[in-house]
Motif scaffolding. Sequence first.
Motif, mmCIF file in Angstrom:
data_model
loop_
_atom_site.group_PDB
_atom_site.id
_atom_site.type_symbol
_atom_site.label_atom_id
_atom_site.label_comp_id
_atom_site.label_asym_id
_atom_site.label_seq_id
_atom_site.Cartn_x
_atom_site.Cartn_y
_atom_site.Cartn_z
ATOM 1 N N ILE A 10 11.529 1.004 27.147
ATOM 2 C CA ILE A 10 11.178 2.391 27.451
ATOM 3 C C ILE A 10 11.961 2.861 28.671
ATOM 4 O O ILE A 10 11.890 2.268 29.739
ATOM 5 C CB ILE A 10 9.678 2.554 27.754
ATOM 6 C CG1 ILE A 10 8.825 2.079 26.589
ATOM 7 C CG2 ILE A 10 9.361 4.011 28.113
ATOM 8 C CD1 ILE A 10 7.335 2.056 26.896
ATOM 9 N N ARG A 11 12.724 3.908 28.479
ATOM 10 C CA ARG A 11 13.324 4.673 29.576
ATOM 11 C C ARG A 11 13.475 6.068 29.000
ATOM 12 O O ARG A 11 14.335 6.322 28.162
ATOM 13 C CB ARG A 11 14.658 4.095 30.018
ATOM 14 C CG ARG A 11 15.296 4.830 31.180
ATOM 15 C CD ARG A 11 14.516 4.653 32.457
ATOM 16 N NE ARG A 11 14.660 5.849 33.289
ATOM 17 C CZ ARG A 11 14.345 5.906 34.557
ATOM 18 N NH1 ARG A 11 13.858 4.852 35.163
ATOM 19 N NH2 ARG A 11 14.484 7.004 35.226
ATOM 20 N N LEU A 12 12.619 6.977 29.424
ATOM 21 C CA LEU A 12 12.570 8.306 28.826
ATOM 22 C C LEU A 12 13.690 9.219 29.299
ATOM 23 O O LEU A 12 14.122 10.090 28.558
ATOM 24 C CB LEU A 12 11.206 8.936 29.084
ATOM 25 C CG LEU A 12 10.026 8.171 28.482
ATOM 26 C CD1 LEU A 12 8.713 8.830 28.857
ATOM 27 C CD2 LEU A 12 10.152 8.039 26.982
ATOM 28 N N TYR A 39 14.119 1.334 21.199
ATOM 29 C CA TYR A 39 14.273 2.000 22.493
ATOM 30 C C TYR A 39 13.577 3.352 22.409
ATOM 31 O O TYR A 39 13.934 4.191 21.595
ATOM 32 C CB TYR A 39 15.758 2.192 22.809
ATOM 33 C CG TYR A 39 16.053 2.445 24.262
ATOM 34 C CD1 TYR A 39 15.683 3.630 24.884
ATOM 35 C CD2 TYR A 39 16.727 1.506 25.024
ATOM 36 C CE1 TYR A 39 15.966 3.867 26.213
ATOM 37 C CE2 TYR A 39 17.028 1.735 26.357
ATOM 38 C CZ TYR A 39 16.651 2.909 26.948
ATOM 39 O OH TYR A 39 16.939 3.145 28.275
ATOM 40 N N LEU A 40 12.578 3.554 23.268
ATOM 41 C CA LEU A 40 11.855 4.822 23.339
ATOM 42 C C LEU A 40 12.447 5.666 24.455
ATOM 43 O O LEU A 40 12.516 5.216 25.615
ATOM 44 C CB LEU A 40 10.365 4.577 23.599
ATOM 45 C CG LEU A 40 9.491 5.825 23.767
ATOM 46 C CD1 LEU A 40 9.448 6.642 22.479
ATOM 47 C CD2 LEU A 40 8.080 5.419 24.192
ATOM 48 N N THR A 41 12.893 6.871 24.109
ATOM 49 C CA THR A 41 13.475 7.771 25.095
ATOM 50 C C THR A 41 13.160 9.214 24.719
ATOM 51 O O THR A 41 12.663 9.500 23.631
ATOM 52 C CB THR A 41 15.006 7.558 25.213
ATOM 53 O OG1 THR A 41 15.498 8.260 26.355
ATOM 54 C CG2 THR A 41 15.740 8.028 23.965
ATOM 55 N N TYR A 64 7.749 14.610 27.966
ATOM 56 C CA TYR A 64 6.776 13.713 28.573
ATOM 57 C C TYR A 64 6.079 14.369 29.765
ATOM 58 O O TYR A 64 5.461 13.703 30.574
ATOM 59 C CB TYR A 64 7.404 12.374 28.976
ATOM 60 C CG TYR A 64 8.524 12.462 29.988
ATOM 61 C CD1 TYR A 64 8.275 12.335 31.340
ATOM 62 C CD2 TYR A 64 9.828 12.659 29.568
ATOM 63 C CE1 TYR A 64 9.301 12.415 32.259
ATOM 64 C CE2 TYR A 64 10.860 12.733 30.481
ATOM 65 C CZ TYR A 64 10.586 12.598 31.825
ATOM 66 O OH TYR A 64 11.609 12.673 32.728
ATOM 67 N N VAL A 88 6.794 -5.020 25.408
ATOM 68 C CA VAL A 88 7.211 -3.699 25.873
ATOM 69 C C VAL A 88 7.850 -3.879 27.242
ATOM 70 O O VAL A 88 7.274 -4.499 28.127
ATOM 71 C CB VAL A 88 6.014 -2.721 25.985
ATOM 72 C CG1 VAL A 88 6.467 -1.386 26.572
ATOM 73 C CG2 VAL A 88 5.357 -2.527 24.633
ATOM 74 N N ASP A 90 9.151 -1.607 30.195
ATOM 75 C CA ASP A 90 9.144 -0.245 30.728
ATOM 76 C C ASP A 90 10.009 -0.208 31.978
ATOM 77 O O ASP A 90 9.691 -0.839 32.974
ATOM 78 C CB ASP A 90 7.708 0.170 31.037
ATOM 79 C CG ASP A 90 7.585 1.650 31.344
ATOM 80 O OD1 ASP A 90 8.570 2.252 31.805
ATOM 81 O OD2 ASP A 90 6.498 2.200 31.125
ATOM 82 N N SER A 97 4.687 5.315 34.498
ATOM 83 C CA SER A 97 4.843 3.967 33.966
ATOM 84 C C SER A 97 3.525 3.214 34.009
ATOM 85 O O SER A 97 3.212 2.446 33.107
ATOM 86 C CB SER A 97 5.881 3.195 34.785
ATOM 87 O OG SER A 97 7.128 3.819 34.681
ATOM 88 N N ARG A 100 1.438 4.476 31.074
ATOM 89 C CA ARG A 100 1.935 3.948 29.801
ATOM 90 C C ARG A 100 1.651 2.459 29.682
ATOM 91 O O ARG A 100 1.244 1.972 28.629
ATOM 92 C CB ARG A 100 3.439 4.201 29.671
ATOM 93 C CG ARG A 100 3.792 5.602 29.287
ATOM 94 C CD ARG A 100 5.242 5.692 28.854
ATOM 95 N NE ARG A 100 6.138 5.100 29.810
ATOM 96 C CZ ARG A 100 6.743 5.778 30.787
ATOM 97 N NH1 ARG A 100 6.531 7.062 30.928
ATOM 98 N NH2 ARG A 100 7.564 5.171 31.603
ATOM 99 N N TRP A 104 -0.299 0.343 26.821
ATOM 100 C CA TRP A 104 0.239 -0.800 26.078
ATOM 101 C C TRP A 104 -0.676 -2.004 26.222
ATOM 102 O O TRP A 104 -0.945 -2.714 25.264
ATOM 103 C CB TRP A 104 1.646 -1.163 26.545
ATOM 104 C CG TRP A 104 2.657 -0.108 26.260
ATOM 105 C CD1 TRP A 104 3.437 0.532 27.165
ATOM 106 C CD2 TRP A 104 3.011 0.460 24.987
ATOM 107 N NE1 TRP A 104 4.234 1.463 26.532
ATOM 108 C CE2 TRP A 104 3.992 1.429 25.205
ATOM 109 C CE3 TRP A 104 2.566 0.237 23.690
ATOM 110 C CZ2 TRP A 104 4.558 2.171 24.189
ATOM 111 C CZ3 TRP A 104 3.127 0.972 22.666
ATOM 112 C CH2 TRP A 104 4.110 1.929 22.914
#
Length: 184
Positions: A10-12, A39-41, A64, A88, A90, A97, A100, A104
């Motif tokens: 995760i790095r938005l 990869y969540l962005t 976000y 996960v 983050d 963070s 989130r 998780w």
Amino acid sequence: MKKIERILMIRLSSLGDIILTTPILKAMRKKFPEAEIYYLTKKDYAELLDTNPYINKVINIDTYDGISGILSLIKAISSIRKLKIDLVVDMHFRHWSYFRTALWNLLLVNCIGASIKIKSYKLPFRHKQSTRVLQTHVVNLHFQALKNIGIPTEENHPELFLNPKEKNWADYFLNENGFNKKDR
């Protein structure tokens, strides 16, 4: 630790910060060659990662910030749960963070965060920055966070992967501005 088969990074945002996570992706792929890496962005940055060979799939959220951000994140978590993620990672250093990571952990997923303490986040959701941490390059902080799962610090150079159209444009641009291939 159970076998890691599915990893979510995760790095938005933002552009440079996402690029600075690329050495971690390479190291994770080397450590877990058979794992699926997601990869969540933020949607605005998804294209930046689409051609990265260390990622199986980029998952994006619209925003976000505020209530719409929470709703977008909940929607993403709902779809990510179906993937049965084992780990996960983050890579944010902000209060979001902690929120989130708590989510998780509630989902019973092993979560590692690049917190100032370089461990998984714990309640209360506060931390202090030390001078030592502020003098450490962010890529090295990322690697420190992953030391607990045996990912060594090796190459820490960020990488970008261009699609053929982008490569052609870059070659054209460099040639037009006096940079020959032998000079690059």
